[in-house]
Design an enzyme around this catalytic site. Structure first.
Site, mmCIF file in Angstrom:
data_model
loop_
_atom_site.group_PDB
_atom_site.id
_atom_site.type_symbol
_atom_site.label_atom_id
_atom_site.label_comp_id
_atom_site.label_asym_id
_atom_site.label_seq_id
_atom_site.Cartn_x
_atom_site.Cartn_y
_atom_site.Cartn_z
ATOM 1 N N GLY A 113 0.837 -1.159 -0.087
ATOM 2 C CA GLY A 113 0.664 0.016 -0.422
ATOM 3 C C GLY A 113 1.121 1.412 0.219
ATOM 4 O O GLY A 113 0.602 2.725 -0.857
ATOM 5 N N VAL A 117 7.704 -4.135 -3.125
ATOM 6 C CA VAL A 117 8.594 -4.504 -2.405
ATOM 7 C C VAL A 117 9.827 -5.681 -3.138
ATOM 8 O O VAL A 117 9.283 -6.322 -4.464
ATOM 9 C CB VAL A 117 7.768 -6.273 -1.893
ATOM 10 C CG1 VAL A 117 8.934 -6.993 -0.728
ATOM 11 C CG2 VAL A 117 6.498 -5.616 -0.365
ATOM 12 N N ASP A 229 -4.854 -5.774 9.547
ATOM 13 C CA ASP A 229 -5.213 -5.752 8.112
ATOM 14 C C ASP A 229 -4.492 -7.429 7.951
ATOM 15 O O ASP A 229 -4.156 -7.481 7.033
ATOM 16 C CB ASP A 229 -3.983 -4.957 7.894
ATOM 17 C CG ASP A 229 -4.284 -3.914 6.501
ATOM 18 O OD1 ASP A 229 -5.769 -4.644 5.841
ATOM 19 O OD2 ASP A 229 -3.365 -3.613 6.039
#
Length: 269
Positions: A113, A117, A229
């Site tokens: 978000g 990566v 989350d």
């Protein structure tokens, strides 16, 4: 704390104990520091910290001067840092760029978000995942600090291990253990070539791994943490398809005096 004038005859000699064990005998603080009013840093290794308590004792063993009036009679400990044996490391940007082939797009393995990566290889051959947070995002900065503060204090087979981080210039980087099978989201819903054929026993094992990780966070860890989350993109799979919870940027401490229940939207829409 004695002055260095002619009238001071104070001798600063202590036995020092850490966790009840003698680590320094007849320790002369003034000699070690090279004078009075000077700070020194001392390192001690192989200290066992249990029950969340670290006890340091400066014991006057009758060899130093005792000052009877009220006041400080010896050295002050101004700060303590504790580094776990397999602890968090600070990486240089140069190290990360070398490991990541200078952030080549070919090594990108995901998009979080608050940034991409990448896959990388350290000089010792260890595979790593590098999470690059956007330097323009205030929320990204908060997540960076939050993630370091929380996950560096946690160790469990079903949590992704944080190796360290890099704060250099405008770069905010987190370095994790590399998960060979990427995320559960990609395994289930990704491109046809990246999807995995997960049979039901494997799916059950993945679910149990997630549950074990959450049970640790909620009940077994010294720090009680609510992740807030949990979703397929934040569940990583290692080479043996063991599930590991990642991305603690939105996690919250479940403190005794504060309820973990919140009416504010925190997770993914």
């Amino acid at each position: 704390m004695y002055s260095n004038d002619q009238s001071s005859i104070g001798r600063r000699i202590f036995d020092i104990y850490i966790q009840g064990n003698l680590v320094l005998e007849d320790f002369n603080i003034m000699e070690k520091a090279g004078g009075v009013g000077k700070g020194i840093t001392m390192n001690f290794s192989d200290i066992l910290v249990n029950s969340s308590t670290l006890e340091i004792s400066l014991y006057w063993a009758g060899k130093g001067t005792s000052v009877l009036e009220r006041g400080e009679n010896g050295p002050l400990i101004s700060a303590i840092t504790i580094t776990p044996r397999d602890g968090y490391k600070l990486f240089s940007l140069r190290q990360i760029k070398a490991a990541r082939d200078d952030f080549s797009p070919i090594n990108k393995i995901g998009e979080g978000g608050f940034g991409p990566v990448y896959k990388g290889v350290l000089a010792d051959g260890k595979m790593i995942a590098i999470k690059q947070l956007s330097s323009k995002s205030r929320q990204g900065n908060r997540e960076f600090v939050n993630e370091i503060g929380l996950i560096s204090a946690l160790q469990h087979p079903n949590l992704v291990k944080l190796y360290g981080g890099c704060i250099e210039g405008k770069e905010l980087l987190l370095i994790y253990e590399y998960m060979e099978n990427n995320s559960l989201a990609r395994a289930l819903f990704g491109h046809e070539l990246s999807r995995l054929n997960l049979d039901w026993p494997t799916r059950k094992r993945i679910c149990l791994g997630i549950a074990r990780g959450l049970a640790y966070l909620h009940e077994e860890s010294r720090l009680k943490i609510v992740h807030r989350d949990i979703k397929a993109t934040n569940i990583m799979l290692d080479k043996d398809l063991n599930a590991k919870i990642s991305d603690f940027g939105l996690a919250k401490l479940d403190e005794d005096e504060n309820t973990h229940i919140s009416t504010r939207i925190a997770r993914t829409v």
